[in-house]
Motif scaffolding. Structure first.
Motif, mmCIF file in Angstrom:
data_model
loop_
_atom_site.group_PDB
_atom_site.id
_atom_site.type_symbol
_atom_site.label_atom_id
_atom_site.label_comp_id
_atom_site.label_asym_id
_atom_site.label_seq_id
_atom_site.Cartn_x
_atom_site.Cartn_y
_atom_site.Cartn_z
ATOM 1 N N MET A 1 0.637 -1.755 0.628
ATOM 2 C CA MET A 1 -0.033 -0.149 -0.415
ATOM 3 C C MET A 1 0.504 1.315 -0.254
ATOM 4 O O MET A 1 0.682 2.365 -0.320
ATOM 5 N N ARG A 2 2.222 1.314 0.316
ATOM 6 C CA ARG A 2 3.186 2.318 0.695
ATOM 7 C C ARG A 2 3.538 2.884 -0.822
ATOM 8 O O ARG A 2 3.350 3.899 -1.172
ATOM 9 N N GLU A 3 3.767 1.895 -1.389
ATOM 10 C CA GLU A 3 3.675 2.574 -3.004
ATOM 11 C C GLU A 3 3.294 2.482 -3.921
ATOM 12 O O GLU A 3 2.945 3.718 -4.426
ATOM 13 N N TYR A 4 1.938 1.986 -3.450
ATOM 14 C CA TYR A 4 0.606 3.051 -4.406
ATOM 15 C C TYR A 4 0.481 4.383 -3.888
ATOM 16 O O TYR A 4 -0.008 4.946 -4.667
ATOM 17 N N ALA A 5 0.394 4.428 -2.228
ATOM 18 C CA ALA A 5 0.437 6.021 -1.940
ATOM 19 C C ALA A 5 1.779 6.707 -2.183
ATOM 20 O O ALA A 5 1.103 7.988 -2.434
ATOM 21 N N LEU A 6 2.748 6.483 -2.599
ATOM 22 C CA LEU A 6 3.702 6.849 -3.323
ATOM 23 C C LEU A 6 3.387 7.364 -4.455
ATOM 24 O O LEU A 6 3.849 8.301 -4.775
ATOM 25 N N THR A 7 3.386 6.354 -5.063
ATOM 26 C CA THR A 7 2.624 6.789 -6.655
ATOM 27 C C THR A 7 1.664 7.363 -6.545
ATOM 28 O O THR A 7 1.397 8.672 -7.476
ATOM 29 N N PHE A 8 0.581 8.235 -5.735
ATOM 30 C CA PHE A 8 -0.178 8.818 -5.968
ATOM 31 C C PHE A 8 -0.218 9.867 -6.038
ATOM 32 O O PHE A 8 -0.497 10.662 -6.470
ATOM 33 N N VAL A 9 0.261 10.091 -4.602
ATOM 34 C CA VAL A 9 1.671 11.965 -4.917
ATOM 35 C C VAL A 9 1.746 12.258 -5.477
ATOM 36 O O VAL A 9 1.929 13.452 -5.624
ATOM 37 N N HIS A 69 9.326 -2.679 -5.194
ATOM 38 C CA HIS A 69 8.295 -3.255 -4.849
ATOM 39 C C HIS A 69 7.086 -3.628 -6.331
ATOM 40 O O HIS A 69 6.607 -4.256 -5.936
ATOM 41 N N LEU A 70 7.551 -2.365 -7.161
ATOM 42 C CA LEU A 70 6.787 -2.086 -8.315
ATOM 43 C C LEU A 70 7.138 -2.493 -9.618
ATOM 44 O O LEU A 70 6.633 -2.961 -10.215
ATOM 45 N N GLN A 71 8.775 -3.135 -9.459
ATOM 46 C CA GLN A 71 9.042 -3.690 -10.693
ATOM 47 C C GLN A 71 8.523 -4.993 -11.675
ATOM 48 O O GLN A 71 8.374 -5.059 -12.680
ATOM 49 N N PHE A 190 -3.848 -12.643 -4.542
ATOM 50 C CA PHE A 190 -3.646 -12.385 -5.602
ATOM 51 C C PHE A 190 -2.564 -11.100 -5.479
ATOM 52 O O PHE A 190 -2.763 -10.730 -3.653
ATOM 53 N N GLU A 191 -1.672 -11.212 -6.138
ATOM 54 C CA GLU A 191 -0.542 -10.220 -5.958
ATOM 55 C C GLU A 191 -1.047 -8.611 -5.199
ATOM 56 O O GLU A 191 -1.917 -8.074 -6.237
ATOM 57 N N ARG A 192 -0.736 -7.553 -4.434
ATOM 58 C CA ARG A 192 -1.729 -6.777 -4.524
ATOM 59 C C ARG A 192 -0.773 -5.966 -5.129
ATOM 60 O O ARG A 192 -1.797 -4.325 -5.662
ATOM 61 N N GLN A 193 0.205 -5.543 -5.883
ATOM 62 C CA GLN A 193 1.101 -4.521 -6.693
ATOM 63 C C GLN A 193 0.610 -5.031 -7.837
ATOM 64 O O GLN A 193 1.002 -6.201 -8.428
ATOM 65 N N SER A 194 -0.324 -4.383 -8.948
ATOM 66 C CA SER A 194 -0.294 -5.424 -9.913
ATOM 67 C C SER A 194 -0.966 -3.625 -10.942
ATOM 68 O O SER A 194 -1.048 -2.751 -10.271
ATOM 69 N N TYR A 195 -1.186 -4.439 -12.266
ATOM 70 C CA TYR A 195 -0.903 -3.138 -13.159
ATOM 71 C C TYR A 195 -2.005 -2.373 -13.141
ATOM 72 O O TYR A 195 -1.703 -1.622 -13.227
#
Length: 386
Positions: A1-9, A69-71, A190-195
């Motif tokens: 979730m942190r990666e998603y938050a960073l990407t959103f910001v 974590h998103l690669q 599923f993988e939570r980090q997804s396209y």
């Protein structure tokens, strides 16, 4: 979730910071068309804000590519195709916002952008059918994908009629899609980090970043540059997400959850889509081109009812949120009766808010007639006494 938050910001911040520069560039470039009869603003406002949206999207996507974590999300070339198709849409939008473009060349450009996405792997190869799956095959799948992309692009473009309307509706759709996929990923393992989840949260970020400049009173418009880009990105999520569920038999997704990846974007833009269909029918019956502009869209009718500009936009947001999050809730909760009951209550409140100005006008008219009748009666009584 942190990666998603960073990407959103990142998406929000880059879009927000780029928008003032794009606004000045649009003024210098001459992308400030005069006010038209169907416009609801009274002063010319710069367009081409979609350039900032594309810049925020590209920045967030490229930075995400470097996050550890998103690669794994960037396994295929779909994200490169999305950047290329988005770039083509932006070029088409710039030409249209600055000099204008006929419907046929614009449609051809949209189809070309859709073709690039399909070529890069963003393609719907199956459709959910109760009890089974319908395999489309490469040719039919490509055709269905192109049609879905072009229709969504134009539906979002039609929705861009009031300050902040298109950006807000697409942001609601993106948040709903992110919530749907994230909850489904947790439930199904599923993988939570997804396209698809990453694209959804980036799309939400760029919409919010631009909305801070675009909500009433708007300082800049996204123009066709931004509206078509948002439609393109929104459709890329729905087509990509369908490949995550059911076709190989590994998941247990069922019921409305099976259909939701395909129909959620169409459900969340149900009002703009209905507006698109009604406009085409209305203009065709009147003997006009389906692309001929008029002032009879749904948002125009809300203004005619007596709503302010901002209130009309907020009501459209409310309806989009009701449809989107009710659909998501039905797919992830085991209490459909409660979800439907709450949805119907909220929808009833929304209908009440829509009709409130008309009821107020009716009450004021009734009071005015009563006062006039009382004044007339008093005048008659006075004349009789004399």
């Amino acid at each position: 979730m942190r990666e998603y938050a960073l990407t959103f910001v990142i998406a929000l911040a880059v879009t927000y910071l780029l928008t003032p520069f794009v606004r000045r560039a649009a003024i210098t470039f001459g992308a400030v068309p005069p006010v038209r009869d169907r416009d609801v603003h009274s002063e010319p406002i710069p367009r081409m804000g979609g350039i900032a949206i594309y810049g925020g999207f590209a920045a967030a996507l490229l930075i995400s590519y470097r996050l550890p974590h998103l690669q794994d999300v960037f396994v295929y070339n779909t994200w490169r195709g999305l950047l290329l198709a988005g770039g083509l849409i932006v070029v088409i939008g710039i030409i249209d916002d600055r000099w204008g473009m006929g419907p046929v060349p614009k449609l051809a450009g949209q189809t070309a952008a859709a073709g690039i996405m399909v070529w890069s792997g963003v393609q719907m190869l199956w459709l959910p059918v109760p009890g089974t799956q319908l395999s489309l095959g490469p040719w039919l799948g490509s055709l269905v994908s192109v049609v879905l992309i072009v229709v969504t692009i134009n539906a979002v473009n039609f929705a861009d009629g009031l300050d902040g309307l298109a950006a807000g509706i697409v942001a609601i759709s993106a948040f709903a899609f992110f919530a749907y996929y994230y909850v489904a990923a947790v439930d199904q393992g599923f993988e939570r980090q997804s396209y698809p989840a990453m694209i959804a949260i980036i799309l939400a970020g760029v919409c919010i970043g631009f909305l801070l400049h675009n909500f009433n009173p708007a300082r800049v418009f996204m123009g066709d540059t931004g509206a078509m880009l948002l439609g393109l990105l929104l459709t890329s999520i729905t087509i990509t997400v369908t490949g995550q569920f059911y076709p190989d038999g590994r998941t247990s997704v069922h019921g409305i959850a099976l259909f939701l990846p395909v129909f959620l974007p169409l459900l969340v833009i149900a009002l703009p889509l209905a507006d698109l269909v009604l406009a085409v029918v209305r203009r065709t019956l009147a003997g006009k081109s389906p692309f001929a502009p008029d002032k009879k869209h749904l948002h125009h009718r809300l203004l005619e009812l007596g709503h302010s500009h901002a209130r009309a936009v907020l009501l459209m947001y409310l309806w989009a949120a009701i449809i989107a999050f009710a659909s998501v809730s039905l797919s992830v909760f085991d209490t459909p009766f409660v979800v439907l009951t709450v949805t119907l209550l909220v929808a009833a409140c929304a209908v009440g808010l829509i009709t409130l100005p008309r009821l107020r006008r009716r009450n004021r008219s009734r009071d005015a007639r009563a006062r006039a009748a009382a004044a007339g009666s008093a005048s008659t009584t006075s004349a009789s006494a004399e």
